[in-house]
Design a protein around this motif. Structure first.
Motif, short mmCIF file in Angstrom:
data_model
loop_
_atom_site.label_atom_id
_atom_site.label_comp_id
_atom_site.label_asym_id
_atom_site.label_seq_id
_atom_site.Cartn_x
_atom_site.Cartn_y
_atom_site.Cartn_z
N SER A 91 5.02 -12.80 9.98
CA SER A 91 4.89 -11.35 9.99
C SER A 91 3.75 -10.92 10.92
CB SER A 91 4.64 -10.82 8.57
OG SER A 91 4.74 -9.40 8.54
N VAL A 92 3.63 -9.60 11.10
CA VAL A 92 2.62 -9.05 12.01
C VAL A 92 2.19 -7.69 11.49
CG1 VAL A 92 4.33 -7.96 13.52
CG2 VAL A 92 2.07 -8.56 14.43
N THR A 93 0.94 -7.35 11.71
CA THR A 93 0.37 -6.13 11.14
C THR A 93 0.77 -4.88 11.90
OG1 THR A 93 -1.56 -7.40 10.38
CG2 THR A 93 -1.78 -4.99 10.45
N LEU A 94 1.39 -3.95 11.18
CA LEU A 94 1.62 -2.57 11.64
C LEU A 94 1.03 -1.68 10.55
CD1 LEU A 94 5.27 -2.97 12.98
CD2 LEU A 94 3.25 -2.40 14.35
N PRO A 95 -0.24 -1.34 10.67
CA PRO A 95 -1.01 -0.85 9.52
C PRO A 95 -0.78 0.60 9.12
CG PRO A 95 -2.40 -0.91 11.46
CD PRO A 95 -1.07 -1.48 11.87
N PHE B 112 0.93 5.05 2.34
CA PHE B 112 1.10 3.85 3.16
C PHE B 112 -0.11 3.63 4.07
CE2 PHE B 112 2.55 1.50 6.89
CZ PHE B 112 3.12 0.39 6.28
N ASN B 113 -0.62 4.69 4.66
CA ASN B 113 -1.76 4.55 5.57
C ASN B 113 -3.03 4.13 4.85
OD1 ASN B 113 -0.07 5.31 7.64
ND2 ASN B 113 -0.90 7.37 7.88
N GLN B 114 -3.15 4.50 3.58
CA GLN B 114 -4.39 4.24 2.85
C GLN B 114 -4.38 2.92 2.08
OE1 GLN B 114 -5.01 7.64 0.29
NE2 GLN B 114 -4.90 9.09 2.00
N VAL B 115 -3.21 2.49 1.62
CA VAL B 115 -3.17 1.36 0.69
C VAL B 115 -3.69 0.09 1.37
CG1 VAL B 115 -0.77 0.65 1.21
CG2 VAL B 115 -1.75 0.24 -1.06
N LEU C 278 -3.02 -0.34 -5.80
CA LEU C 278 -1.96 0.67 -5.73
C LEU C 278 -2.40 1.99 -6.33
CD1 LEU C 278 1.07 -1.61 -6.71
CD2 LEU C 278 0.56 -0.70 -4.45
N LYS C 279 -3.08 1.93 -7.48
CA LYS C 279 -3.55 3.16 -8.12
C LYS C 279 -4.49 3.94 -7.22
CE LYS C 279 -3.34 1.61 -12.94
NZ LYS C 279 -4.16 1.17 -14.11
N ASP C 280 -5.37 3.23 -6.54
CA ASP C 280 -6.36 3.89 -5.67
C ASP C 280 -5.71 4.70 -4.56
OD1 ASP C 280 -8.38 2.83 -7.17
OD2 ASP C 280 -8.87 1.20 -5.78
N SER C 281 -4.50 4.30 -4.15
CA SER C 281 -3.82 5.01 -3.07
C SER C 281 -2.73 5.94 -3.56
CB SER C 281 -3.20 3.99 -2.10
OG SER C 281 -4.21 3.17 -1.53
N LEU C 282 -2.48 5.96 -4.86
CA LEU C 282 -1.45 6.83 -5.43
C LEU C 282 -2.03 8.15 -5.93
CD1 LEU C 282 0.72 4.25 -7.40
CD2 LEU C 282 1.51 5.75 -5.55
N VAL C 283 -3.36 8.30 -5.90
CA VAL C 283 -3.97 9.53 -6.39
C VAL C 283 -3.68 10.69 -5.45
CG1 VAL C 283 -5.86 8.87 -7.90
CG2 VAL C 283 -6.06 8.49 -5.46
#
Length: 577
Positions: free
Chosen positions: A18-22, A513-516, A572-577
């Motif tokens: 795989s490769v990073t697409l952040p 997606f951008n934050q997680v 996941l919780k930290d980015s779902l707020v």
């Protein structure tokens, strides 16, 4: 910590899958070929991104054997290279193009010591006009039959570097002979050379390399490649412990009955198993269309569309689609096979395999099931399939550092005698020795990893269900097709590690997606949790079209890894707020 830098391999090793697409924007930039993304992409999923070592090998072979305005691609056999040539000739705009295939071989080991590091192999090199490169790359991508990056490194050493060294040695020998000739004429000149000055250094280097391999668990001895492949086939068919043949209850239930490992075939990628299943059926059965049931991974449909007489695409893969297919069959539709995923990627739908097999028996078509997402520890599809395909790149390996696939022939299938005869005559073992050694090591803890991933995934699903921002969740245990999954679920099996979901507000999905703080890129089944905006990544050029199959352009897919559940849930919780 997961890298959030564009183009970094996942994991950050030379043979990463795989490769990073952040970010969402970086994924779109990659799909649109924007320089700020593509300039940083030094790696990628192997069927889509040609590894740097393969590029180097192709450049060297083009320089040596190519003609003006030609390029080449390397395949693991002459037979595969000829299939690539046929594909290019079929789809090229220039029907007068000259497509050449060159067969090259590496030398066999000479001494017993060399058997550990040298293996005789042959390859097929396809030379084509430069403007036909996109077609050659299409074949590489769709068929999955290209060489691996490890194989290319070996070929570079054997076909290029050793030849260059030999050339230099020949030059040095000529110089030495010239010096000796002069010395023979001039007795006063003496040589101070020592024939053994390099012997000690070479021995030290061999000992050091052996130490490094053992220290870091690298299993690279080619002598064991054949044994590794046998162990892999036994592991896949249920005979986990080669020496005692003792199985856990979980493993016993994975196939229902013990298969013969001779009915398990290894391939260089998961996609090549689907390609070869289709290829084999076209060779042994009447030349008719296939059915693709349910929305599949992109190249499954490409194979069925571009190779052979075509495909009937039933993208919804639901009960109504199956009823309509039955009506068409009753009214005279003839097909060669039905291909489906179990469950499907990315919507995690499970087809009614019992009904499909019943129709296959009645109307004489083969059933080919891709069990990659479910995996054979969780589901038991053998009674309902004539051929089972699987990508071993995914959870079977887990380490995201080797491409591989397996194909199983069901010995109870009415097509088995013809298929077995065809495989006995035509099948080539193209799975590179070193890749087999890595995969054998990676898959030793397959059972334990699957169980942990299954358990963690259920907790992630519960977290997503409790969040008011989430609109839809796609997972086998909460799908409308759960009853069909449960019919094939192993006694101790789970529901797998793949979860897709949608936000009510698409911007919330982009922000999440951008934050997680997860690894972000293509592939699934990795030992680390891996996320991607699936529709954008896999279907960017057809986002409007795929909506008719209920695939939303804002879909996010997560493949659950081996992190501790509490840690993953917090991320996941930290980015779902």
């Amino acid at each position: 910590m997961p890298s959030q830098e564009i183009g970094v391999p996942i994991p950050n090793i030379p043979h990463a899958v795989s490769v990073t697409l952040p970010t969402w924007e970086a994924t779109i930039g990659y799909e649109e070929g924007e320089e700020w993304v593509t300039s940083k992409m030094n790696s990628g999923y192997p069927r889509f991104f040609i590894h740097s070592s393969i590029q180097q090998l192709c450049n060297n072979l083009t320089k040596k054997y190519g003609r003006p305005n030609e390029r080449c691609l390397v395949f693991p056999s002459y037979k595969v290279a000829k299939r690539c040539r046929e594909f290019i000739q079929k789809y090229s705009d220039n029907k007068s193009s000259i497509i050449r295939v060159l067969k090259l071989c590496t030398p066999p080991p000479i001494t017993e010591t060399e058997k550990s590091t040298r293996i005789e192999t042959s390859i097929g090199v396809v030379f084509f006009p430069s403007n036909d490169f996109p077609l050659a790359k299409n074949y590489w991508q769709h068929s999955g039959e290209g060489i691996s990056s490890r194989m290319s490194e070996y070929l570079l050493k054997e076909l290029v570097q050793n030849e260059e060294v030999s050339s230099r040695k020949l030059g040095n020998l000529k110089q030495e002979l010239q010096v000796r000739k002069i010395q023979s004429k001039s007795p006063s000149i003496r040589s101070n050379s020592s024939s053994s000055q390099h012997g000690g250094n070479e021995e030290v280097e061999r000992e050091f390399n052996t130490f490094i391999e053992q220290k870091y668990g690298r299993v690279l001895d080619f002598k064991f490649a054949k044994d590794a492949k046998e162990i892999l086939r036994r592991r896949i068919c249920g005979k986990i412990d080669k020496s005692t043949n003792l199985l856990s209850e979980f493993e016993k239930n994975s196939r229902g009955k013990i298969l013969d490992e001779d009915d398990v075939y290894l391939f260089p990628s998961g996609m090549s198993t689907i390609f070869y299943a289709h290829y084999a059926l076209l060779k042994i059965l009447p030349n008719k269309k296939s059915v693709c049931f349910g929305f599949p991974y992109v190249d499954t449909l490409n194979i069925l569309r571009k190779f052979g007489p075509g495909v009937e695409f039933l993208g919804l893969g639901d009960d109504e689609s199956l009823k309509n297919l039955q009506k068409e069959l009753e009214h005279g539709l003839e097909i060669i096979a039905l291909f489906c995923e179990c469950p499907s990627n990315p919507l995690l739908k499970t087809p009614n395999l019992k009904k499909i097999k019943e129709l296959g028996d009645k109307y004489n078509f083969a059933v080919v099931v891709d069990e990659t997402v479910g995996n054979f520890l969780n589901i038991h599809v053998l009674p309902f399939a004539d051929i089972i395909c699987s990508s071993l790149t995914k959870v079977f390996s887990g380490d995201s550092n080797v491409l591989a696939g397996s194909l199983i022939l069901n010995p109870d299938s009415k097509y088995y005698p013809k298929l077995k005869e065809f495989f006995n005559q035509d099948y080539e073992d193209l799975f590179w020795a070193e890749d087999a050694l890595w995969l054998e090591r990676n898959s030793r803890d397959f059972v334990e990893r699957v169980k942990k991933i299954d358990e963690t995934s259920l907790k992630v699903v519960e977290l997503l269900k409790s969040n008011p921002k989430i609109d839809k969740i796609y997972y086998p245990s909460i799908s409308s097709t759960k009853k069909y999954y449960d019919e094939i679920k192993s006694e101790d099996g789970g529901y797998g590690g793949l979860i897709s979901f949608l936000f009510k507000d698409p911007q919330d999905g982009i922000n999440f997606f951008n934050q997680v703080n997860l690894h972000k890129g293509p592939s699934l089944g990795t030992n680390f949790t891996l996320a991607c905006p699936y529709a954008i990544l896999a279907h960017y050029q057809e986002l409007d079209e795929i909506e008719q199959w209920d695939v939303d352009r804002n879909l996010i897919r997560i493949s659950i890894g081996l992190e501790e559940p509490e840690e993953l849930l917090k991320v996941l919780k930290d980015s779902l707020v």
